[in-house]
Each structure stands twice: as structure tokens, then as C-alpha cells.
Design a protein around this motif. Structure first.
Motif, PDB file in Angstrom:
ATOM      1  N   ALA A 242       0.711  -1.049   0.029  1.00 37.18           N
ATOM      2  CA  ALA A 242       0.098   0.087   0.017  1.00 37.18           C
ATOM      3  C   ALA A 242       0.905   1.308  -0.051  1.00 37.18           C
ATOM      4  O   ALA A 242       0.348   2.388  -0.562  1.00 37.18           O
ATOM      5  CB  ALA A 242      -0.925  -0.071   1.222  1.00 37.18           C
ATOM      6  N   SER A 243       1.964   1.302   0.612  1.00 37.82           N
ATOM      7  CA  SER A 243       2.802   2.495   0.533  1.00 37.82           C
ATOM      8  C   SER A 243       4.244   1.900   0.007  1.00 37.82           C
ATOM      9  O   SER A 243       4.621   0.657   0.436  1.00 37.82           O
ATOM     10  CB  SER A 243       3.010   2.919   1.917  1.00 37.82           C
TER      11      SER A 243
ATOM     12  N   ASN B 283      -0.799  -4.618   4.742  1.00 37.85           N
ATOM     13  CA  ASN B 283      -1.223  -3.583   4.044  1.00 37.85           C
ATOM     14  C   ASN B 283      -0.813  -3.537   2.411  1.00 37.85           C
ATOM     15  O   ASN B 283       0.322  -3.113   2.060  1.00 37.85           O
ATOM     16  CB  ASN B 283      -0.642  -2.322   4.862  1.00 37.85           C
TER      17      ASN B 283
ATOM     18  N   ARG C  66      -2.353  -2.773  -1.657  1.00 36.77           N
ATOM     19  CA  ARG C  66      -3.474  -2.171  -2.469  1.00 36.77           C
ATOM     20  C   ARG C  66      -3.539  -2.851  -3.720  1.00 36.77           C
ATOM     21  O   ARG C  66      -2.710  -3.710  -3.805  1.00 36.77           O
ATOM     22  CB  ARG C  66      -3.052  -0.833  -2.974  1.00 36.77           C
TER      23      ARG C  66
END
Length: 142
Positions: free
Chosen positions: A40-41, A105, A107
Motif C-alpha cells: 500500500a505504501s 497492508n 493495494r
């Protein structure tokens, strides 16, 4: 006797997975799509690769046997599945729940053949644009 084997580059593996899914989809009068998974990051090299490795191991246990997994690079994984837009969306929601419960986490974004692209490269470009948050038609992002 001599023979040659093709070099198994990521591009070759991805295109072969898409070709196989397209053939299966045509046999079943279906479509196929790509679900792209990435951290995600932006994570520092090893940590991002580790997150993706954990996600891949988990997701392999929660997908269908015919789904094809291709590691595109250290920070992205593609799942190529024979399904339509609605089925791919349902798959993304289900897998999102799986990774959330595991505390990973990541995406996710989708692209479907032929609406989002006519070639594996066009599909990959569409799903990467969606994953990066750039505007595009159709598809889904989480």
C-alpha cells in the motif's frame, strides 16, 4: 541433438499466463482479468518484497486452482483469473478481507479483457494506472 528453450522473462511469463487465461475464457464463454497486488505504501526494498511474499503465500491458499500468479517485480504481483468484471470485483473484495485479517497492508486494482485492453501489455498498463490512482475507465481499485 540440440534444442533451445525460451528465456523465461517476467514479460514472457505474464504474456503466457494471459494467453492461457484467454484460451480458457474462450472455451467457457467468459472473460479474464488481472488483479494487481502491491504494498500500500512504498516500502524499503526488502520489507516491500517480504510483504508481497507473505501476501502471495496467503492469496494462493484463497484463490481458485486455475488462477495464474505472476510476480511482476519486487513490488507487484498479478493474479490472472478467468472471470468477468463482476467476478473480478467479488474476488478483490474477498481477497482484500483475507489480507486485512492477516494484517497485510496492500493495494489492489483490476483490469478486464477486452474492455480495458486488447493485449497483455495494454491490460498491465491499465491496471498499473489504476493502482497508481490515475484516472481510467472501468476497473476497480482498493
Amino acid at each position: 541433438m540440440t534444442f533451445t528453450l525460451p528465456v523465461a522473462t517476467v514479460t514472457f511469463l505474464f504474456e503466457e499466463a494471459c494467453r492461457g487465461a484467454q484460451e480458457d475464457a474462450e472455451d467457457e464463454h467468459e472473460q479474464f482479468g488481472i488483479l494487481l497486488i502491491a504494498p500500500a505504501s512504498p516500502l524499503a526494498g526488502r520489507q516491500g518484497a517480504q510483504t508481497l511474499q507473505q501476501a502471495e503465500a496467503l492469496l494462493r491458499r484463497h484463490t481458485h486452482r486455475g488462477d495464474r500468479f505472476v510476480r511482476l517485480d519486487e513490488e507487484s504481483l498479478a493474479i490472472i483469473a478467468v472471470t468477468d468484471q463482476v467476478g473480478l470485483g467479488a474476488m478483490m473484495v474477498r481477497l482484500d478481507d483475507v489480507v486485512d485479517r492477516a494484517g497485510l497492508n496492500v493495494r489492489m486494482a483490476t483490469a478486464v479483457f477486452p474492455q480495458d485492453g486488447q493485449t497483455p501489455n495494454e491490460l498491465l498498463q491499465a491496471v498499473r494506472r489504476r493502482s497508481a490512482g490515475q484516472p481510467s475507465q472501468g476497473g476497480m481499485v482498493r
